[in-house]
Motif scaffolding. Structure first.
Motif, PDB file in Angstrom:
ATOM      1  N   LEU A 224      -5.346  -4.503 -25.189  1.00 31.82           N
ATOM      2  CA  LEU A 224      -7.300  -5.555 -24.822  1.00 31.82           C
ATOM      3  C   LEU A 224      -7.940  -4.415 -24.659  1.00 31.82           C
ATOM      4  CD1 LEU A 224      -5.227  -6.273 -21.176  1.00 31.82           C
ATOM      5  CD2 LEU A 224      -4.798  -6.977 -23.453  1.00 31.82           C
ATOM      6  N   HIS A 225      -9.147  -5.538 -24.415  1.00 28.69           N
ATOM      7  CA  HIS A 225     -10.822  -5.615 -24.381  1.00 28.69           C
ATOM      8  C   HIS A 225     -10.628  -4.449 -23.191  1.00 28.69           C
ATOM      9  CE1 HIS A 225     -14.880  -6.074 -22.785  1.00 28.69           C
ATOM     10  NE2 HIS A 225     -15.529  -5.718 -24.813  1.00 28.69           N
ATOM     11  N   GLY A 226     -10.255  -5.585 -22.108  1.00 25.12           N
ATOM     12  CA  GLY A 226     -10.183  -5.451 -20.927  1.00 25.12           C
ATOM     13  C   GLY A 226     -11.152  -5.531 -20.103  1.00 25.12           C
ATOM     14  N   ASP A 227     -12.201  -5.953 -20.422  1.00 25.69           N
ATOM     15  CA  ASP A 227     -13.904  -6.499 -19.827  1.00 25.69           C
ATOM     16  C   ASP A 227     -14.519  -7.713 -20.309  1.00 25.69           C
ATOM     17  OD1 ASP A 227     -15.414  -6.416 -16.968  1.00 25.69           O
ATOM     18  OD2 ASP A 227     -15.892  -4.942 -18.279  1.00 25.69           O
ATOM     19  N   LEU A 228     -13.451  -8.520 -20.365  1.00 24.60           N
ATOM     20  CA  LEU A 228     -14.132  -9.978 -21.322  1.00 24.60           C
ATOM     21  C   LEU A 228     -14.843 -10.679 -21.108  1.00 24.60           C
ATOM     22  CD1 LEU A 228     -14.662 -10.547 -24.553  1.00 24.60           C
ATOM     23  CD2 LEU A 228     -12.049 -11.401 -24.411  1.00 24.60           C
ATOM     24  N   HIS A 229     -16.103 -10.088 -20.776  1.00 26.46           N
ATOM     25  CA  HIS A 229     -17.064 -11.371 -20.138  1.00 26.46           C
ATOM     26  C   HIS A 229     -18.276 -12.111 -20.730  1.00 26.46           C
ATOM     27  CE1 HIS A 229     -19.489  -8.576 -18.509  1.00 26.46           C
ATOM     28  NE2 HIS A 229     -18.466  -7.959 -17.747  1.00 26.46           N
ATOM     29  N   THR A 230     -18.796 -12.674 -20.106  1.00 24.55           N
ATOM     30  CA  THR A 230     -19.795 -13.490 -21.280  1.00 24.55           C
ATOM     31  C   THR A 230     -20.809 -11.981 -21.541  1.00 24.55           C
ATOM     32  OG1 THR A 230     -20.695 -14.885 -19.448  1.00 24.55           O
ATOM     33  CG2 THR A 230     -19.692 -15.981 -21.279  1.00 24.55           C
ATOM     34  N   GLY A 231     -21.249 -10.965 -20.730  1.00 22.69           N
ATOM     35  CA  GLY A 231     -21.398 -10.133 -19.972  1.00 22.69           C
ATOM     36  C   GLY A 231     -21.619  -8.679 -21.388  1.00 22.69           C
ATOM     37  N   SER A 232     -19.958  -9.377 -21.994  1.00 21.77           N
ATOM     38  CA  SER A 232     -19.710  -8.429 -22.485  1.00 21.77           C
ATOM     39  C   SER A 232     -19.905  -8.524 -24.209  1.00 21.77           C
ATOM     40  CB  SER A 232     -18.508  -7.548 -23.072  1.00 21.77           C
ATOM     41  OG  SER A 232     -18.079  -6.901 -21.640  1.00 21.77           O
ATOM     42  N   VAL A 233     -20.476  -9.939 -24.457  1.00 25.33           N
ATOM     43  CA  VAL A 233     -20.888 -10.783 -25.482  1.00 25.33           C
ATOM     44  C   VAL A 233     -22.118 -10.845 -26.229  1.00 25.33           C
ATOM     45  CG1 VAL A 233     -20.565 -12.289 -27.344  1.00 25.33           C
ATOM     46  CG2 VAL A 233     -18.775 -11.583 -25.441  1.00 25.33           C
ATOM     47  N   MET A 234     -22.466  -9.361 -27.108  1.00 27.05           N
ATOM     48  CA  MET A 234     -23.928 -10.517 -28.203  1.00 27.05           C
ATOM     49  C   MET A 234     -24.112 -11.136 -28.882  1.00 27.05           C
ATOM     50  SD  MET A 234     -26.463  -7.328 -27.282  1.00 27.05           S
ATOM     51  CE  MET A 234     -26.317  -5.752 -26.357  1.00 27.05           C
ATOM     52  N   VAL A 235     -24.829 -11.844 -28.904  1.00 26.88           N
ATOM     53  CA  VAL A 235     -25.216 -13.431 -30.107  1.00 26.88           C
ATOM     54  C   VAL A 235     -26.325 -13.103 -30.817  1.00 26.88           C
ATOM     55  CG1 VAL A 235     -23.265 -14.717 -28.790  1.00 26.88           C
ATOM     56  CG2 VAL A 235     -25.829 -14.882 -27.984  1.00 26.88           C
ATOM     57  N   GLY A 236     -26.601 -13.521 -31.680  1.00 27.03           N
ATOM     58  CA  GLY A 236     -27.923 -14.027 -31.743  1.00 27.03           C
ATOM     59  C   GLY A 236     -27.734 -14.438 -34.248  1.00 27.03           C
ATOM     60  N   VAL A 237     -28.769 -14.399 -34.913  1.00 25.08           N
ATOM     61  CA  VAL A 237     -29.085 -14.734 -35.546  1.00 25.08           C
ATOM     62  C   VAL A 237     -29.783 -13.600 -37.212  1.00 25.08           C
ATOM     63  CG1 VAL A 237     -30.342 -16.941 -37.111  1.00 25.08           C
ATOM     64  CG2 VAL A 237     -29.169 -17.294 -35.007  1.00 25.08           C
ATOM     65  N   ARG A 238     -29.152 -13.316 -37.772  1.00 29.06           N
ATOM     66  CA  ARG A 238     -29.128 -12.361 -38.678  1.00 29.06           C
ATOM     67  C   ARG A 238     -29.316 -12.872 -40.287  1.00 29.06           C
ATOM     68  NH1 ARG A 238     -26.425  -6.986 -37.025  1.00 29.06           N
ATOM     69  NH2 ARG A 238     -27.638  -6.776 -34.925  1.00 29.06           N
ATOM     70  N   GLU A 239     -30.535 -12.757 -40.979  1.00 29.89           N
ATOM     71  CA  GLU A 239     -30.290 -13.597 -41.988  1.00 29.89           C
ATOM     72  C   GLU A 239     -30.049 -15.079 -42.319  1.00 29.89           C
ATOM     73  OE1 GLU A 239     -28.374 -10.518 -44.318  1.00 29.89           O
ATOM     74  OE2 GLU A 239     -30.138  -9.284 -43.726  1.00 29.89           O
ATOM     75  N   GLY A 240     -30.101 -15.489 -41.279  1.00 29.72           N
ATOM     76  CA  GLY A 240     -29.909 -16.999 -41.022  1.00 29.72           C
ATOM     77  C   GLY A 240     -28.741 -17.117 -40.719  1.00 29.72           C
ATOM     78  N   ALA A 241     -28.079 -16.425 -40.688  1.00 28.42           N
ATOM     79  CA  ALA A 241     -26.550 -16.486 -39.894  1.00 28.42           C
ATOM     80  C   ALA A 241     -25.809 -16.148 -38.142  1.00 28.42           C
ATOM     81  CB  ALA A 241     -25.193 -15.924 -41.420  1.00 28.42           C
ATOM     82  N   PRO A 242     -25.038 -16.897 -38.236  1.00 31.62           N
ATOM     83  CA  PRO A 242     -24.719 -15.996 -36.595  1.00 31.62           C
ATOM     84  C   PRO A 242     -24.057 -15.176 -36.306  1.00 31.62           C
ATOM     85  CG  PRO A 242     -23.242 -19.206 -37.286  1.00 31.62           C
ATOM     86  CD  PRO A 242     -24.347 -18.370 -38.231  1.00 31.62           C
ATOM     87  N   VAL A 243     -24.564 -14.520 -35.317  1.00 29.75           N
ATOM     88  CA  VAL A 243     -24.479 -13.265 -35.179  1.00 29.75           C
ATOM     89  C   VAL A 243     -23.309 -13.378 -34.159  1.00 29.75           C
ATOM     90  CG1 VAL A 243     -24.476 -10.733 -35.754  1.00 29.75           C
ATOM     91  CG2 VAL A 243     -25.310 -12.152 -36.910  1.00 29.75           C
ATOM     92  N   ILE A 244     -21.709 -11.997 -34.119  1.00 30.30           N
ATOM     93  CA  ILE A 244     -21.684 -11.323 -32.427  1.00 30.30           C
ATOM     94  C   ILE A 244     -20.519 -10.810 -32.114  1.00 30.30           C
ATOM     95  CG2 ILE A 244     -18.952 -13.172 -33.333  1.00 30.30           C
ATOM     96  CD1 ILE A 244     -19.103 -14.407 -29.821  1.00 30.30           C
ATOM     97  N   ARG A 245     -21.127  -9.777 -31.180  1.00 26.50           N
ATOM     98  CA  ARG A 245     -20.712  -8.818 -31.712  1.00 26.50           C
ATOM     99  C   ARG A 245     -20.582  -8.671 -29.803  1.00 26.50           C
ATOM    100  NH1 ARG A 245     -21.492  -8.410 -36.031  1.00 26.50           N
ATOM    101  NH2 ARG A 245     -23.104  -7.211 -37.014  1.00 26.50           N
ATOM    102  N   VAL A 246     -18.669  -7.996 -29.949  1.00 21.68           N
ATOM    103  CA  VAL A 246     -18.188  -7.806 -28.181  1.00 21.68           C
ATOM    104  C   VAL A 246     -18.667  -6.425 -28.520  1.00 21.68           C
ATOM    105  CG1 VAL A 246     -16.020  -8.277 -27.478  1.00 21.68           C
ATOM    106  CG2 VAL A 246     -16.546  -9.873 -28.682  1.00 21.68           C
ATOM    107  N   PHE A 247     -18.441  -6.037 -27.083  1.00 15.70           N
ATOM    108  CA  PHE A 247     -18.652  -4.785 -26.848  1.00 15.70           C
ATOM    109  C   PHE A 247     -18.292  -4.149 -25.396  1.00 15.70           C
ATOM    110  CE2 PHE A 247     -22.846  -4.858 -24.248  1.00 15.70           C
ATOM    111  CZ  PHE A 247     -23.370  -6.143 -23.931  1.00 15.70           C
ATOM    112  N   ASP A 248     -18.858  -3.057 -25.018  1.00 15.02           N
ATOM    113  CA  ASP A 248     -18.412  -2.562 -23.651  1.00 15.02           C
ATOM    114  C   ASP A 248     -17.198  -2.441 -23.689  1.00 15.02           C
ATOM    115  OD1 ASP A 248     -18.440  -1.559 -21.157  1.00 15.02           O
ATOM    116  OD2 ASP A 248     -19.214  -2.718 -20.258  1.00 15.02           O
TER     117      ASP A 248
END
Ligand SMILES: Nc1ncnc2c1ncn2[C@@H]1O[C@H](COP(=O)(O)OP(=O)(O)OP(=O)(O)O)[C@@H](O)[C@H]1O
Ligand SMILES: [Mg+2]
Length: 386
Positions: A224-248
């Protein structure tokens, strides 16, 4: 202890020593805003190169040495990233290296992205992709680390390597028991006194939480990730495309898949409670369904690749139904603990009047826990919101 605790002024030299770059000067700043660890961002003077360094201290960062905590949580984080990198590299930060001697992870600088909870609190929508990517993330990580994706002996090795007693105990306590008993960690808004007391006195609720707690303790389905809340996800746009990064993923261990889905769902439902309290139009109520559909579709897509075909298609249906029900239950426990437990959510605490939304969310949480067997689809959950 016995390892090197990095301060801001050490980071540039550390990155050079570790062979990450040859810059003699770099601009470094500390950006730690979590409770547990230190995070530094280092960039070259011309701004063309940057890296992030996350180091676990032998204690909880915000508490200091009075609250010791094994830095081996960084090993769990590095291990989880390694597994995800093999199956879903586009959904996590690029990991440039892990230094187990100093419990330090060097990774992609994500400071051009924003934490999902922050953008939601500012009124942004999830958008069309976010929850689908999260559902896929859970499917990809869990399938490939389950008995469907790994040979039996490899699985046993993974389970042994991923044992994380200290962090699991935090979850067992803070999420899966303390909110239902008298405990010094618990706190709540004074106008929720009656509900907090009612929850502590509710024998049926307690038994259902005990059941989920035992599932958490014993159900070694997948990493598991083990702590998958909305504070463990980064979002944004790079070169016009949506980017998502699950972290921590420092709480990573081999446990019930529904714990990851349930945590995410709880956070989407609380974000929805915030939007509703503010009278704002939002796409938040759709996110549970979107992430479940993507999870299920991806898990079914991977199913024909399973290593053990004794598990037949009818068993897949049964397995997914069980994951669904457990996810709903864990979602309920996450909502409850975020309102009457130890650590609360800014989604609710920053509302002009947090009480009405918190009351509704608490009752929803309880219903998800005690009624989970009767809630068989995302539509059933949506019906509870109205
Ligand atoms: N790679 C990165 N690039 C840019 N910023 C980052 C990066 N990693 C972490 N951060 C920033 O540091 C913050 C804390 O990171 P993280 O959640 O990994 O630490 P933590 O101490 O484990 O937090 P928590 O107490 O919530 O568990 C993030 O919310 C983010 O703002
Ligand atoms: Mg953390």
């Amino acid at each position: 202890m016995g390892y090197r605790i990095l301060e801001t002024e050490d980071v540039a030299g550390y990155l050079r020593e570790r062979g990450h770059w040859d810059l003699s000067d770099a601009e470094v700043r500390e950006v730690s805003d979590g409770n547990m660890n230190r995070v530094f961002l280092a960039s070259s003077k011309d701004g063309t190169r940057s890296l992030a360094v996350k180091q676990a201290l032998p204690w909880v960062r915000v508490a200091g040495p009075s609250w010791p905590m094994s830095p081996e949580r960084a090993d769990a984080e590095a291990r989880a990233y390694e597994r995800v990198a093999a199956v879903a590299p586009d959904k996590i930060p690029v990991i440039h290296g892990y230094d187990p001697e100093n419990y330090a992870l060097v990774m992609e600088d994500m400071s051009d992205l924003e934490v999902l909870r922050t953008v939601l609190n500012e009124g942004a929508p999830y958008g069309p992709d976010t929850s689908a990517r999260i559902g896929e993330f859970v499917a990809q990580l869990s399938f490939t680390t389950s008995d469907f994706g790994l040979a039996s002996a490899d699985r046993k090795a993974l389970i042994a390597a991923s044992v994380s007693p200290e962090l699991c105990e935090i979850t067992e306590d803070v999420v899966l028991s303390e909110p239902y008993i008298e405990h010094e960690h618990n706190h709540w808004h004074p106008e929720l006194d009656d509900l907090a007391a009612e929850f502590r006195a509710d024998a049926r609720l307690r038994t259902e939480v005990a059941d989920l707690r035992h599932v958490f303790m014993t159900s070694a389905q997948a990493l598991l990730h083990g702590d998958l809340h909305t504070g463990s996800v980064m979002v944004g746009v790079r070169e016009g495309a949506p980017v998502i990064r699950v972290f921590d993923p420092e709480f990573s261990f081999v446990g019930p898949i529904g714990f990851d889905l349930g945590l995410y769902w709880a956070n989407t439902l609380v974000s929805q409670a915030r939007a509703a309290a503010l009278g704002a139009e939002s796409d938040h109520a759709d996110q549970l369904r979107l992430s479940w559909e993507a999870f299920e579709a991806e898990f079914r897509r991977l199913w024909p690749t399973r290593v053990d075909t004794f598990f037949d298609d009818a068993y897949l249906d049964r397995f997914l139904a069980r994951v669904w029900t457990e996810s709903i239950g864990f979602a309920g426990t996450e909502i409850v603990r975020r309102i009457i437990g130890f650590a609360h959510l800014t989604d609710l605490t920053t509302l002009p009047d947090p009480v009405p939304a918190s009351r509704r969310a608490l009752l929803l949480g309880r219903e998800l826990i005690v009624g989970r067997a009767e809630l068989t689809s995302p539509e059933d959950v949506e019906a509870l919101l109205h």
